[in-house]
Structure formats: C-alpha cells, structure tokens
Design a protein around this motif. Structure first.
Motif, PDB file in Angstrom:
ATOM      1  N   HIS A 183     -26.666  74.987 -46.561  1.00  0.00           N
ATOM      2  CA  HIS A 183     -25.608  74.091 -47.038  1.00  0.00           C
ATOM      3  C   HIS A 183     -25.013  73.333 -45.857  1.00  0.00           C
ATOM      4  O   HIS A 183     -25.057  73.800 -44.710  1.00  0.00           O
ATOM      5  N   ILE A 184     -24.440  72.176 -46.145  1.00  0.00           N
ATOM      6  CA  ILE A 184     -23.787  71.363 -45.115  1.00  0.00           C
ATOM      7  C   ILE A 184     -22.334  71.143 -45.533  1.00  0.00           C
ATOM      8  O   ILE A 184     -22.057  70.758 -46.678  1.00  0.00           O
ATOM      9  N   HIS A 185     -21.414  71.391 -44.595  1.00  0.00           N
ATOM     10  CA  HIS A 185     -19.987  71.211 -44.848  1.00  0.00           C
ATOM     11  C   HIS A 185     -19.423  70.150 -43.912  1.00  0.00           C
ATOM     12  O   HIS A 185     -19.743  70.124 -42.721  1.00  0.00           O
ATOM     13  N   ARG A 186     -18.570  69.293 -44.460  1.00  0.00           N
ATOM     14  CA  ARG A 186     -17.948  68.224 -43.665  1.00  0.00           C
ATOM     15  C   ARG A 186     -16.723  68.771 -42.935  1.00  0.00           C
ATOM     16  O   ARG A 186     -16.001  69.631 -43.449  1.00  0.00           O
ATOM     17  N   ILE A 187     -16.474  68.249 -41.722  1.00  0.00           N
ATOM     18  CA  ILE A 187     -15.286  68.663 -40.966  1.00  0.00           C
ATOM     19  C   ILE A 187     -14.330  67.502 -40.710  1.00  0.00           C
ATOM     20  O   ILE A 187     -13.331  67.668 -40.014  1.00  0.00           O
ATOM     21  N   ASP A 188     -14.620  66.330 -41.284  1.00  0.00           N
ATOM     22  CA  ASP A 188     -13.823  65.141 -40.962  1.00  0.00           C
ATOM     23  C   ASP A 188     -12.843  64.761 -42.062  1.00  0.00           C
ATOM     24  O   ASP A 188     -12.180  63.735 -41.965  1.00  0.00           O
ATOM     25  N   GLY A 189     -12.730  65.561 -43.095  1.00  0.00           N
ATOM     26  CA  GLY A 189     -11.865  65.180 -44.194  1.00  0.00           C
ATOM     27  C   GLY A 189     -10.410  65.580 -44.034  1.00  0.00           C
ATOM     28  O   GLY A 189      -9.538  65.061 -44.733  1.00  0.00           O
ATOM     29  N   ILE A 190     -10.106  66.481 -43.129  1.00  0.00           N
ATOM     30  CA  ILE A 190      -8.748  67.011 -42.987  1.00  0.00           C
ATOM     31  C   ILE A 190      -7.941  66.157 -42.014  1.00  0.00           C
ATOM     32  O   ILE A 190      -8.485  65.619 -41.037  1.00  0.00           O
ATOM     33  N   ASP A 191      -6.649  66.007 -42.273  1.00  0.00           N
ATOM     34  CA  ASP A 191      -5.795  65.231 -41.367  1.00  0.00           C
ATOM     35  C   ASP A 191      -5.356  66.094 -40.193  1.00  0.00           C
ATOM     36  O   ASP A 191      -5.424  67.335 -40.246  1.00  0.00           O
ATOM     37  N   THR A 192      -4.903  65.459 -39.126  1.00  0.00           N
ATOM     38  CA  THR A 192      -4.602  66.153 -37.871  1.00  0.00           C
ATOM     39  C   THR A 192      -3.534  67.223 -38.048  1.00  0.00           C
ATOM     40  O   THR A 192      -3.686  68.353 -37.555  1.00  0.00           O
TER      41      THR A 192
END
Length: 598
Positions: free
Chosen positions: A280-289
């Motif tokens: 599986h591939i999970h995104r890490i760029d969707g969360i705000d700082t």
C-alpha cells in the motif's frame, strides 16, 4: 494515541515524606505501594502489572516498542556485576527495568540501545523516576538552555539530557543504582565496531548473513509483519528474508504527492509485486503544519523533533489491525557501516556523527537576537567537545565515526522517532539492532563497513532476485517543508504572538513572524548553503557530474565525500523554522508547574 506511564517512583528519606506523598498525588492519582529500602523508602505507582516471578525483584517493565516479541540477552555478551542471575534470566532486549535487589536497594536496568528510556528528576529532597517524560515535565516546565541549543541545531537532544531543566534520561546499556549519595551507573555493554577485525572476509560474510536471518526470526516470531518498504537495501533485505520464511506479511510506502516512476515508492511497489506481497502507498503531504506538529507533540516534548510520516504510520497501523491479530512494524535500521566521508579533523568526525556546525544557529538571529545566538553556539560547541572527549579510543577514524554515528543518530535521533511516532501506534522492532548483531561488528574491518560494502555484497549474493531491480532515482518519501510553510502561512501567523512568549527568556517579541518572513523570502536549495566557498564550488562540481551522468553515481558518491563533510553544511531554513515552532508549541502545552506541599 496517548500512552499511559508504566510507573512513577518517588524515593525519599523520612524527612521528605510529606513532599513525596504530595508528588505521588499530583503525578499519579492512584494507590501507591510504600516500599521500605535499605536507605529511605519508595512510593511506587504501577499502571501495569510486573512479571509474576518474585525471585527477580522486578517492580516495573518499560517497553518502548509497544509490545514486540521478547528476545533474551546473550549471557556471554552481557556483563552486569551486582545483578542477580534470576534478574538477568528474566530481562529482554529493548526493555528497561525497575527492580529491588536482595539488599533492598533500588536499581534500574536500561536497554542497550535506547528504545525504552527512564527519566529522573531531583525535587524537594526526593528522587522521582518515570518512563513518561511528560509526567515529570509537570514538575520542571522551564527549558534547559543547553538542550535547546542542541535541539535547534540538530533536531535532537544530547548527552542523556531532555529539553526540561533538571530532567535527565538514565544512560543506556547501564545498571543504575540509587543511594543517599545519588545515582551511580555502570555500563554492562559497549558498541565497539572494528575492535577485533577478522581477516577472513568470507567467514565474516557468512556469519553476517546467518546472524541477520537469526535475528529477524527471533524478533518477529509468531507475529504478522507490517514492513515499511522504501526500495533501499535495508527494507528490501527484510522483505526477502521475511518472504522466504513464510511470515504473514504486508508492506507499505509513503510519498509526498502522487507516486512517480522510478521513485522509492514505485521501486518498493515493484519489489513487493515481484514476490506477491500486498503493498500500500500512503500520502504524507495532506496534513497542515500545525496539525503535524501537534501530532508529534501528542506524547509531549520528546528527545527529537517532528516526524513527517507520523500520519502514514498511523494509517498503516489502522489497516494492519483490521487484517492481523498481532501486527508488528519491522524496521531495517542497522549499523553495518556508514558512507565514506572526509575525516581529517575533529570537525569532520562530527560530520560522521551527523551533527551540524554551530553556525547553523545563525538562522535564528531574528528570533533569538545576536547575544542569545552566540551563547547557544558556545553551548553546542561545548557539547561537541564532550562528545569527542567521552568517546573511547579507536584504531582508525572510521571506527570512531561509526561509534559516534551509533551514539548520536541511533540513540538520540532514530530510535526516539520510532518510539514516539510508531510505538504509540503499534508495536515495532528493529532486529538488526540486536545486541549480538551489534557485537559482531567488532569483527568487521572498517573497509568492509565503508558505504556498507560487505553488507551490500552479502544482501546481493543472498537475495539476487530483489537486488536486480533498479534503484530509485527520486526520493518521494521526503516532505517539502518549505512548500508546507508557504501553504500554511496564515494559520501559522495566527498563533505566532503566543509562541513568542512560549519559551521564557529565550525568544524576542515578534521573533517568529520575523523568522518566518526570512524563510519565505529566500529560496534555499535542499541541504542549505555551504559555509565555505571552496567546499561550495566542489559540491557544485560533483552535482554537475551527477546531472550529466559522466560517472556512475555509486562511483561519484565516495569520491565526493572524501572532499567535503556534512558537518559544514547548514540545514534548510524551512526545517529550522519548524524546529523552533515545534519547540515553542511544546513548551506552550507544558503549562504551569505543580506546587508541592512542604
């Protein structure tokens, strides 16, 4: 997921009984066991029942892995004078222990690599211990300036200190005893790479592979494995070994954006598909700082900064719990060798330990002011001198480099990240940090450890079907922190007025806005600016050769690193800003100190 403490222990003499009871009531509002000692008494609050065997004297077990399989220490490798045989037979790797010996002295056994930390604070005439740093931080909310300096420079805390004044971590691989004269510690094991190199390379290679297979089997016994797969040598090796062993196995990768061809995630997906392993591939760029920092602060101000992929681990853990009854994250972290590096001076040695030059702190001039930055630079330089002075003697600089790397990058950086970002989600293990595996490295010559040469050869020989896959050319698992700051500028500026007051006596009014202005106005290449023009020119030259593909990358890298050293490179200012943000938000959450009864 907030983890409960395992224990809080307050050791005191008779005249501090009222303070001790007040501490227990504030820190651990539950029934405490009052235990008479050879000298004084101890109030102990346990959240978890210790082992049933009474002959061991064990009162509490700290497991930073969250519940990995128990693996015994090899008796031939571990020397611990004063520790009973019954206790030694009961302890496991990656755990730390609070125990009472036959003479009714309190002792602590700390794990060999720093997975399960125990913290100490002296307050009101009492010695207070706990495995939970946030619990003790309520008694010591003020920052430790030397630790702040090291954290802002390197993103980790050093020398068994914490970011809280007066709170220290007990040293790793040690037996610590408590008496009226204070704490006394003695090492039961040391990491000594290259101490007694074996000239028979082929025998060393066969033994290395046998140890790797045995360690992976022991650390994953009877568990279903969740493998973070990057496509690199380490996780690929684990993929091949676990698949051959028939272990229940699923893998995942994390990416910044959509997966691209030839990226690390794409290579990992192809490797898993080749073996028929679910991936599986999970995104890490969707969360705000701000949310990312708060996620990382859920366990309080720990020993290292933000982990960008904490959300990916959480998503992978949730998916694994739906499929498996006893899932286990398995990481390929190891100390088989580090990259070739220029080692001409003590400053170069610090580059081998992956610590940054004190001039890195100049990025914080808008936030801290010149006088404060100068003082923090002096603090960091003093820490570096201690780091080198405390290291044991080695026959070759590359042996010392690997020792320093283990001390700093493993114990201070990588493992604290695994504990707070992964162990709070699901149990994890690092089988190649097994003490027998690390002790074996005393027989591996430094030439075989440079750029992991022997390890790579052994892996390629034993898993040829996986290492024929082309390596990744695009590291999509690395977050673009500068882009995140630009995207989240408005929400960050909403909280900066409060942040300016979060670290007492350290930051300047308006400092966070000024620092953010500087970060957003300057486009800094990854790796940051170099400190000296000759090194800058040399690095640009090698980068040009890489882009033009005049020489293969695996030839270029060792040559390049003989000409420059990572200690001389400043960090990306976006990371520097987020480090300060993490620190200020953490101290803002600590709150007012506990008032003790006298």
């Amino acid at each position: 997921m907030l983890r409960e403490p395992v224990f809080v222990a307050v050791i005191y003499a008779g005249n501090a009984a009222t303070t001790a009871r007040s501490l227990v009531m504030e820190l651990a509002p539950r029934d405490a066991t009052d235990i008479p000692l050879q000298q004084g008494r101890m109030l102990l609050c346990n959240w978890r029942t210790p082992p049933a065997r009474s002959d061991t004297g064990i009162l509490a077990v700290v497991d930073g892995t969250g519940g990995s399989p128990e693996v015994a220490y090899p008796a031939t490798l571990v020397e611990a004078p004063g520790v009973s045989g019954a206790l030694r037979s009961a302890i496991s790797q990656d755990r730390s222990y609070l125990y009472l010996d036959d003479a009714r002295h309190v002792g602590f056994w700390t794990d060999h690599i720093g997975v399960s930390r125990i913290y100490h604070l002296r307050v009101g005439g009492c010695d207070v211990f706990s495995d939970d740093l946030s619990t003790l931080a309520r008694l010591a909310p003020e920052p430790d300036e030397e630790s702040v300096a090291f954290f802002l420079t390197n993103g980790v805390v050093s020398m068994d200190r914490t970011l809280h004044a007066g709170i220290s971590a007990l040293p790793v691989a040690s037996v610590v005893t408590v008496s009226d004269s204070g704490l006394a510690s003695r090492r039961y094991w040391d990491f000594r790479p290259g101490l007694d190199p074996d000239p028979d390379t082929e025998a060393v290679a066969h033994r290395m592979w046998a140890l790797i297979e045995a360690s992976v089997a022991a650390h994953t016994a009877d568990r279903q494995v969740v493998l973070p797969l990057s496509g690199g040598y380490d996780s690929t090796t684990l993929l091949g070994i676990l698949h051959r062993a028939g272990a229940p196995l699923t893998a995942f990768s994390y990416v910044n954006g959509e997966p691209q061809p030839h990226s690390d995630a794409a290579v990992a997906r192809d490797q898993a598909r080749r073996l028929g392993v679910e991936h599986h591939i999970h995104r890490i760029d969707g969360i705000d700082t701000i949310s990312l920092v708060n996620d990382n602060l859920a366990q309080g101000l720990r020993l290292r900064g933000c982990c960008n992929e904490i959300g990916a681990y959480r998503d992978a853990a949730a998916a694994a719990r739906e499929r498996f009854a006893a899932p286990l994250f398995v990481f390929g972290d190891h100390l088989f060798g580090q990259r070739t590096l220029r080692l001409r001076s003590q400053a170069d040695m610090l580059g081998g330990a992956a610590v940054k030059h004190p001039d890195t702190l100049l990025a914080y001039l808008p936030l801290l002011g010149k006088d404060r930055v100068t003082r923090l630079q002096q603090d960091v330089a003093a820490d570096y001198r201690r780091l080198l002075a405390d290291a044991p003697p080695f026959a070759h600089p590359d042996d010392l480099k690997d020792f320093l790397y283990a001390s700093v990058s493993a114990t201070w950086d990588l493992l604290p990240m695994r504990v707070h970002a992964v162990g709070t989600q699901m149990p994890f293990t690092t089988p190649l940090y097994d003490i027998a595996m690390l002790d074996f490295l005393k027989h591996v010559h430094f030439r075989h450890r440079l750029d992991k040469r022997l390890y790579r050869q052994v892996c390629e020989r034993n898993l040829p079907e996986l290492f024929r896959t082309p390596r990744s050319r695009d590291r999509q698992g690395v977050a673009d922190v500068a882009a995140m700051l630009r995207r989240d500028e408005a929400s960050i500026r909403d909280i900066t007025p409060a942040l300016d007051r979060a670290i007492p006596g350290l930051t300047l009014p308006g400092g966070f806005d000024a620092l953010l202005d500087g970060v957003l106005s300057v486009a800094t290449p990854p790796g940051g600016p170099l400190l000296s023009r000759p090194e800058a020119f040399g690095l640009q030259f090698f980068r040009s050769l890489t882009r033009l593909q005049i020489m293969p990358l695996h030839w270029l890298q060792p040559v390049k690193r003989r000409f420059w050293n990572t200690h001389q490179i400043l960090l990306d200012p976006a990371y520097m800003f987020r480090r300060a943000l993490h620190l200020a938000m953490g101290f803002q959450q600590v709150g007012a100190p506990i008032r003790l009864s006298e």
